[in-house]
Scaffold this motif. Structure first.
Motif, PDB file in Angstrom:
ATOM      1  N   THR A 144       0.851  -1.202   0.000  1.00 55.81           N
ATOM      2  CA  THR A 144       0.000   0.000   0.000  1.00 55.81           C
ATOM      3  C   THR A 144       0.882   1.245   0.000  1.00 55.81           C
ATOM      4  OG1 THR A 144      -1.582  -1.266   1.312  1.00 55.81           O
ATOM      5  CG2 THR A 144      -1.972   1.092   1.158  1.00 55.81           C
ATOM      6  N   HIS A 248      -7.470  -0.994   3.025  1.00 56.18           N
ATOM      7  CA  HIS A 248      -6.663   0.190   2.676  1.00 56.18           C
ATOM      8  C   HIS A 248      -5.950  -0.005   1.341  1.00 56.18           C
ATOM      9  CE1 HIS A 248      -7.719   2.028   6.322  1.00 56.18           C
ATOM     10  NE2 HIS A 248      -6.878   1.414   7.112  1.00 56.18           N
ATOM     11  N   ARG A 252      -6.496   2.519  -1.779  1.00 58.26           N
ATOM     12  CA  ARG A 252      -5.368   3.223  -2.405  1.00 58.26           C
ATOM     13  C   ARG A 252      -5.244   2.856  -3.889  1.00 58.26           C
ATOM     14  NH1 ARG A 252      -3.803   7.884  -0.252  1.00 58.26           N
ATOM     15  NH2 ARG A 252      -3.140   7.698   1.879  1.00 58.26           N
ATOM     16  N   GLY A 448      -5.094   8.555   5.425  1.00 62.21           N
ATOM     17  CA  GLY A 448      -5.944   7.766   4.538  1.00 62.21           C
ATOM     18  C   GLY A 448      -6.265   8.516   3.264  1.00 62.21           C
TER      19      GLY A 448
END
Length: 1488
Positions: A144, A248, A252, A448
């Motif tokens: 990520t 996540h 992304r 985030g």
């Protein structure tokens, strides 16, 4: 409605924590910049830091912040990187640091640019790692981080180093990743591409196998990454727990896809790859979308991606597609499916033979294709080249749900983007206001991703450009609306009554309970629309409040926006409200709807108009009950009613129980949104020469005047040059040819003819002709000319410019006079306003028929422009629009009505002159009755006499003219009797003839003006006259960018026209507010008449103010159009000589600009060469340690205060004033609002009302003080834990450049000196002693030269208590030597409130008086003696006695330091609200 948990704020570590960290100890050993002997590079250090500090803490931001701040990337990681030492930990560490720099919004690629050799290898390693198996060497969390790094790379295409690497991933060869049938189909669509494809194949064959393999990997990288993502997505279960790492990663990844789709260079070939992978279908069918909490943000991001994949643009050409073209594409898809069905699938005959409108909805497509088997669906899809062909006798590997969704989603009818936009309600509702994925809280950390559009360098089309700005502007306003609602509703304290209803336990100034609400009108929809054209309602409230608040409610004007709120509290009466807990649960908020005021109703139920026609005043209404007629949003009303009818939901409009208003200045969001929406609905025509530059494509210099086809060869520079020498110095490297040789005649004004080369055909020049060409290109032909005589009166002489412009300023003025885009970068003090005024004046004189629009960010900038606009511009041609017109600090009123009054008064004056002229000529009758009769008088009486006179005195061929005749026959002697005599000099025929013509010009001008003013006789109302002035008369029209955005509709409707735009403070204006002024007029024959766009600003100073960190950082909303143009590479004229500050002060910020130097007067004038009296240095950084163990404090979020610094700053201010410095020459600045209020309170208590000291010119924040200056600046940097927002170099530049003669900065040196971005300034500041050096016996002003050793004794101040004590003793000494001892001591300090803040303090006072218990230390002691007063306040606030209390033996002298301690202690504990400390403990002197 579920309320998300309150996010936690990232707490920055303190300096002591930083010093105790393992990382800091390593930094001091290996890479800290201030360490002289560093240990050699050790790869193990990187491995250890990565494993122990980063991975172990799960990539904690705090650890990464520390590492990045210690200059780990610059001084260790990249400096020592090479392929030999490259490892997983090394790669990940670099990525973490780069990502952190982007999160902090500081430049990230500078280090790589300095040492670019190993970057290609590093980038290839990243690509490889991003495709690694997730259960292998790289975890999902690490991948990520890599995705985020890649996203930053794709968003930094303006950096050559990055672009060269990224291009290989996104160019045409990436189509190798397509399935063969799809590739064939795409190449067939565009025959030109087949040629390129064959060329690529040929080049590939020439490569050696290893290079070819490498190239193939890069080309397939994005296709493989998509496949990898799909496998991760499929591993997410429907209901079992899922690791957040997976979620996540998916978020992304979608963010990366959106960013690739939203930029044309990346989208051009990638969109086909994305379509071929059917990523959207996989995502919409995934379990993650159906997981309500975990998948909420993922779903929102997916909707954004879906929007961009179907964007209305031709990917190859980049042209926007019209509504018709989109419909054609849709029909082609459906008909090709129908043809396939007809030819190969008999079971689909019904579908194949239906008309398109019958089968292109989702329902009908599912109905047609639903019954088919999976294999048949696969065959249909493969026939359309969507999937590979299904081998015979084999079953498909895809599930039926996927195949069906693939066909349906591809062929269903789409609602057009503009239709979606027109159906969107403009007011936010409770669903949007509290959705933190799109309107994050103030605690957004940057970690985030969010479902927000981004403003980067480039946009797909103008529609995309406007839409992104529309959405961001809407959401930014929503954030402010949320704050207002939370504040007002919680003040009203809604509780549940015993009977289940609502009872309000408090009150709010900005909100009232609703007594009655009824919808009174729902108008029929327009043809083709399904929402009503208008919905009106009546809201009744009971105004049982104080008179001034009642006046505010009654003063609500037409178009003011209010909010209707429904609360259903569940908490019993008396429950306390906790601001830290979720708001919605506590107050039971259910609905929020916006509305717009039409007006208040009178006793008979009629709307009271704002501007009552005629002289009648507004009626006075009896009683407390008031009813307002409001407009509701028709789109929202239609949606709510549909929901009520179809789903049986309750009627929202029967539930409202609170109405909330907002401050008028912050409440213009709806008008701006409507303007943007109108622009998207009109065919907005941007001039051709600007179109591509605004979108960020093409040659960035194509709109520069040198490349414009309509460049003007000869320009009249009017009064720009002061002499011929000034002119020659202004064009260095040019050969200046003057048309006259006599030096006596070589005087300004000058006309200059420039060599104009057409922008085309430059490349093909003969080799022989080049020298000749360059010689010619550097020759300027200068022609001095005489301005015709304007009349015999002194006021007839034109006003002249007196500024000796530098050669860069002259280049800016020249560029501004030529057609095209001119960008002027004006560092602090370089005369931006003077250049702007000269450009306006020159355009006015060169092109008298053209109209110029001036747009600025603030009214203050307009004031400065108008103050200087006293050049030779006729006053009747100036006009200023907007609410700020009342604030214009000039003698004359340039507002609409001010100009109307001027015209009417001027008309009377001129008619008086006509009367005088008529009398002098002995003509009977009343010629001066109206402008019309005056016109006839001129034609029949004045012109005839003049023509007769000219025929008498004209040069008659061979006879020599007689000079005396000119005076003898002159018909207007009596009229000009009041001019300086004699009118005619009698020296030469030419001179006297010119004087006679000047006299006639004077007379003629009277009648020309009267002809122009004739319209004001015919138009009777002030409004009509003002409109006429705006549309016909004014040549220079000024307004703020906000006014332009609000009033665009009205201006276009009036037929407003202009040819040139000049924007001041362009780098402080929001992107969209810069764009709207280009479109304040209707195009002529489909073309814009705009000829020039001049932007003057400084992108190295502060950007537009965006309150929410998420919009500022994540969406880059703070980027102005000016800054974006600079990033894209549009040529700029950089002004390079400042005349504001001492050269030594200029050095603190001139490193940020291209060769910024000083004007000669900065070295020559005595005020710059003289030292600052009583202070050893002209600038100094003073280190301030903790006071009573406290450094910075934060009573409210982001409301930072630092008591030690505040007291120290005020003590230095008092010291300077006691030496004799004028208080108004000193300004106190700080970087935070909390500190500003604290300093104001301290000044109130210490010296505000003291005639010996007084108040500083301003106490404000650095951001507020941009564009202003003062002689001496005292600056408090506040922070002691983390550098905070001063890390933005632009804020540093503003802070350093406000002072002219002296700058004294109070800060925690150990914190700021380590900051990489601030090094150039702080290295100069820390080179001087860090303790304040004063010369108490040197009075102001001094004769000592700057830099000389003083003859008086220098005293070193070690800390704040010592300074406070010293100032007190100095003050007492001064008092004892005067006769006003008792009077001065007994003076009471008034409240210190700057302009514009009185209302706020009253409001705070009013709203807190019932609910706030007395703050500690705010008790007034009336009868107690001094010492008890001190003890009480000190003990109540837990303060200790400072060393300075015992420093003086004088019994009177102990009062002040003790009072400082007491008041200081009070202000430490008290000021949680801005003005709370203003009634804190009084000085001991008062109680005596």
């Amino acid at each position: 409605m579920a309320t998300p948990a309150q996010p936690k704020k990232i707490v920055a570590p303190t300096v002591s924590q930083i010093n105790a960290e393992f990382v800091t100890q390593l930094a001091c050993k290996y890479w800290a910049p201030h360490i002289k002997k560093k240990s050699p590079f050790d790869i193990k250090v990187i491995e250890d830091i990565y494993e122990k500090e980063i991975v172990k803490s799960r990539f904690a931001i705090r650890k990464i912040m520390l590492l990045e701040f210690s200059q780990y990337l610059e001084n260790y990681l990249w400096m020592n990187y090479s392929p030999e030492v490259s490892s997983k930990a090394y790669l990940m560490s670099i990525c973490c640091m780069v990502n952190e720099k982007f999160r902090e919004n500081v430049p990230a690629w500078e280090t790589f640019k300095k040492k670019p050799d190993h970057f290609p290898f590093f980038f290839k390693c990243i690509l490889k790692a991003a495709l690694a198996e997730t259960d292998g060497e790289f975890s999902l969390h690490e991948q990520t981080v890599l995705l985020l790094f890649l996203d930053h790379c794709f968003n930094s295409l303006e950096v050559d180093l990055i672009r060269s690497q990224v291009q290989q991933l996104i160019s045409l060869p990436m189509w190798m990743g397509l399935q063969p049938a799809r590739l064939e189909l795409e190449l067939k669509k565009t025959p030109k591409l087949r040629k390129f494809w064959n060329l690529i194949k040929k080049n590939d064959e020439k490569m050696d196998p290893e290079a070819r393999e490498q190239a193939y990997q890069e080309r397939r990288f994005l296709s493989q990454l998509i496949q990898k993502f799909i496998s991760v997505l499929k591993s997410v279960p429907l209901s079992e727990p899922v690791t957040m790492d997976k979620v996540h990663y998916c978020e992304r990844f979608i963010e990366l896809m959106i960013d690739l789709e939203a930029l044309l260079p990346t989208r051009r070939w990638f969109n086909t790859i994305l379509d071929d992978s059917h990523l959207l279908v996989h995502c919409y069918l995934s379990y993650l979308v159906h997981r309500e909490e975990d998948g909420h943000l993922f779903s929102q991001l997916l909707d954004m991606l879906k929007f961009y994949t179907g964007f209305e643009i031709n990917d190859q050409t980049g042209n926007a597609l019209t509504e018709n073209e989109m419909t054609t594409i849709h029909y082609d898809r459906i008909t090709s499916l129908q043809r396939a069905a007809f030819a190969h699938f008999p079971e689909l005959y019904d579908f194949a033979l239906s008309n398109v409108a019958e089968v292109d909805t989702r329902e009908s497509l599912v109905k047609c294709f639903g019954p088919l088997s999976s294999n048949t669906l696969h065959q249909v899809a493969s026939y359309l080249c969507l999937l590979p062909t299904l081998p015979k006798n084999e079953d498909t590997a895809f599930d039926k749900e996927f195949l069906l969704e693939l066909l349906v989603s591809r062929h269903e009818r789409r609602i057009s983007q503009i239709q979606q936009l027109n159906q969107m309600p403009l007011y936010p509702t409770e669903k949007i206001i509290w959705d933190e994925n799109i309107v994050p809280t103030e605690y957004y950390s940057g970690e985030g991703c969010l479902a927000l559009p981004k403003l980067n360098l480039q946009f797909l089309t103008l529609h995309d450009y406007l839409l992104r700005n529309f959405n961001l502007f809407r959401l930014e306003s929503t954030y402010e609306i949320r704050q207002d609602i939370e504040d007002s509703v919680s003040r009203m304290k809604p509780w549940q009554s015993e009977y289940g209803g609502v009872v309000f336990g408090g009150w709010a100034r900005m909100a009232q309970p609703i007594v009655a609400f009824t919808v009174v009108e729902v108008a029929k929809p327009n043809i083709g629309e399904n929402w009503p054209t208008r919905v009106r309602a009546d809201v009744t409230i009971n105004l049982n409040v104080r008179d001034h608040i009642k006046d505010e409610w009654e003063g609500l004007r037409k178009h003011d926006v209010c909010f209707l709120i429904t609360v259903r509290p569940t908490k019993p009466y008396g429950t306390k409200f906790d601001r830290r807990r979720p708001f919605i649960e506590q107050v039971g908020l259910v609905y929020v709807r916006g509305c717009e005021i039409q007006g208040m109703l009178d006793d008979k139920g009629r709307v009271i108009e704002d501007e009552c026609p005629g002289p009648e005043p507004r009626p006075n209404l009896r009683g407390e009950s008031r009813t307002f007629r409001v407009f509701l949003d028709p789109n929202q009303y239609q949606q709510d009613m549909t929901n009520t009818i179809q789903n049986g939901a309750e009627d929202v409009y029967e539930t409202f129980n609170i109405i909330m208003r907002r401050k008028p200045k912050e409440n213009n969001f709806k008008a701006v949104l409507e303007t943007i929406r109108n622009l998207m609905n009109t065919d907005c025509v941007v001039p051709d020469w600007l179109h591509d530059i605004i979108l960020g494509y093409g040659d960035p210099s194509s709109a520069h005047y040198s490349k414009m086809p309509n460049q003007i060869a000869t320009l009249d520079f009017n009064d720009t040059f002061l002499s011929i020498e000034h002119l020659k110095a202004s064009f260095p490297g040019h050969n200046v040819k003057v048309t006259v040789d006599d030096p006596a005649v070589q005087i300004p004004p000058f006309r200059i003819t420039f060599p104009v080369r057409s922008g085309k055909g430059k490349k093909r020049k003969d080799a022989d002709g080049e020298d000749e060409d360059t010689e010619e290109a550097k020759t300027l032909i200068v022609e001095p000319h005489v301005i015709p005589n304007r009349g015999p009166y002194p006021y007839n002489q034109p006003k002249r410019n007196t500024i000796q412009f530098t050669h860069t300023q002259i280049e800016a003025i020249r560029a501004g006079m030529q057609p095209g885009l001119t960008m002027v970068v004006g560092p602090p003090g370089t005369g931006k306003t003077d250049v702007a005024v000269q450009i306006i004046s020159n355009i006015y004189h060169n092109f008298p028929e053209q109209r110029t629009l001036i747009v600025t960010h603030s009214n203050q900038a307009l004031n400065q422009l108008f103050e200087k606009m006293a050049l030779d511009i006729d006053e009747r041609h100036l006009l200023r629009l907007g609410h700020g017109e009342e604030e214009l600090e000039t003698e004359k009123d340039f507002s609409r009505y001010g100009r109307v009054n001027y015209v009417l008064a001027r008309r009377i004056e001129l008619l008086e002159e006509v009367k005088r002229l008529q009398k002098s000529l002995g003509v009977p009758g009343d010629a001066s009755y109206t402008c019309e009769t005056a016109g006839y008088f001129f034609l029949y009486q004045v012109m005839s006499r003049w023509e007769e006179y000219i025929s008498k005195v004209k040069n008659k061929g061979n006879t020599l003219p007689d000079v005396a005749e000119i005076s003898t026959f002159f018909p207007f002697h009596e009229y000009f009797a009041n001019a300086p005599q004699p009118i005619f000099k009698g020296r030469s025929y030419e001179e006297d003839m010119e004087i006679a013509e000047g006299c006639f010009r004077h007379i003629k001008k009277i009648f020309t003006q009267l002809e122009e003013f004739r319209a004001s006789e015919l138009l009777r109302s002030g409004l009509d006259r003002s409109k006429y002035l705006l549309v016909k008369e004014a040549k220079i029209i000024a307004m703020t960018c906000t006014h332009a955005a609000l009033k665009r509709h009205d201006l276009v409707k009036l037929g407003f026209k202009y040819d040139n735009i000049l924007m001041e403070e362009a780098a402080q204006i929001l992107e969209i507010e810069t764009f709207i002024p280009l479109l304040l007029q209707n195009p002529q024959d489909g073309f814009s008449r705009l000829k020039r766009w001049i932007m003057i600003g400084d992108h190295h100073q502060l950007p537009p103010v965006i309150k929410n960190m998420a919009f500022q950082k994540y969406s880059n909303m703070e980027q102005s159009l000016f800054t974006r143009f600079v990033r894209v590479g549009v040529p700029t004229v950089d002004l390079d000589a400042q005349g504001r500050a001492r050269a030594s002060l200029c050095n603190l910020y001139n490193w940020r600009y291209k060769n910024l130097g000083n004007l000669p007067h900065v070295q020559l004038l005595p005020e710059f060469s003289t030292a600052n009296a009583g202070l050893l240095y002209d600038f100094q950084l003073i280190n301030v340690e903790d006071f009573q163990g406290v450094g910075e404090s934060e009573p409210n979020p982001y409301f930072y205060q630092n008591l030690g610094e505040a007291e120290y700053v005020v003590a230095l201010f008092m010291y300077m004033c006691l030496l004799g410095y004028p208080a108004d020459k000193i300004s106190i600045l700080t970087t935070y609002n909390g500190q500003k209020h604290l300093i104001r309170d301290i000044i109130n208590r210490r010296c505000g009302s003291n005639p010996l000291i007084g108040r500083p010119n301003k106490v404000t924040t650095v951001d507020r003080f941009q564009g202003q200056q003062n002689d001496y600046i005292l600056l408090s940097l506040v922070r002691t834990r983390a550098v905070g927002h001063l890390r933005d170099v632009r804020r540093l530049v503003v802070a350093m450049s406000r002072a002219r003669l002296g700058l004294y900065i109070f800060a925690r040196v150990s914190l700021f000196q380590n900051c990489f971005e601030l090094t150039p300034a702080f290295s100069q500041l820390t080179a001087r002693p860090l303790h304040l050096h004063i010369i108490p016996t040197e009075p102001f002003p001094t004769a000592r030269k700057n830099g000389e050793r003083p003859s008086h004794e220098v005293q070193i101040i070690k800390n704040m208590p010592q300074m406070a004590n010293f100032v007190y003793n100095m003050y007492m000494h001064l008092i004892q030597t005067t006769h006003h001892y008792h009077q001065t001591l007994l003076q009471l300090p008034p409240a210190m409130v700057e302009e514009g803040e009185e209302v706020q303090s009253q409001e705070t006072e009013l709203e807190t008086e019932e609910e706030t218990p007395p703050v500690q230390g705010d008790v007034l002691h009336s009868s107690a003696d001094t010492s008890s007063s001190q003890e009480t306040s000190a003990s109540e606030s837990g303060a200790e006695a400072t060393p300075s209390q015992t420093a003086s033996s004088d019994p009177e002298a102990t009062a002040a330091p003790a009072e400082i301690t007491a008041a200081v202690a009070a202000s430490v504990t008290a000021p949680t609200k801005a003005h709370a400390p203003e009634d804190a403990t009084p000085a001991p002197a008062e109680t005596k």
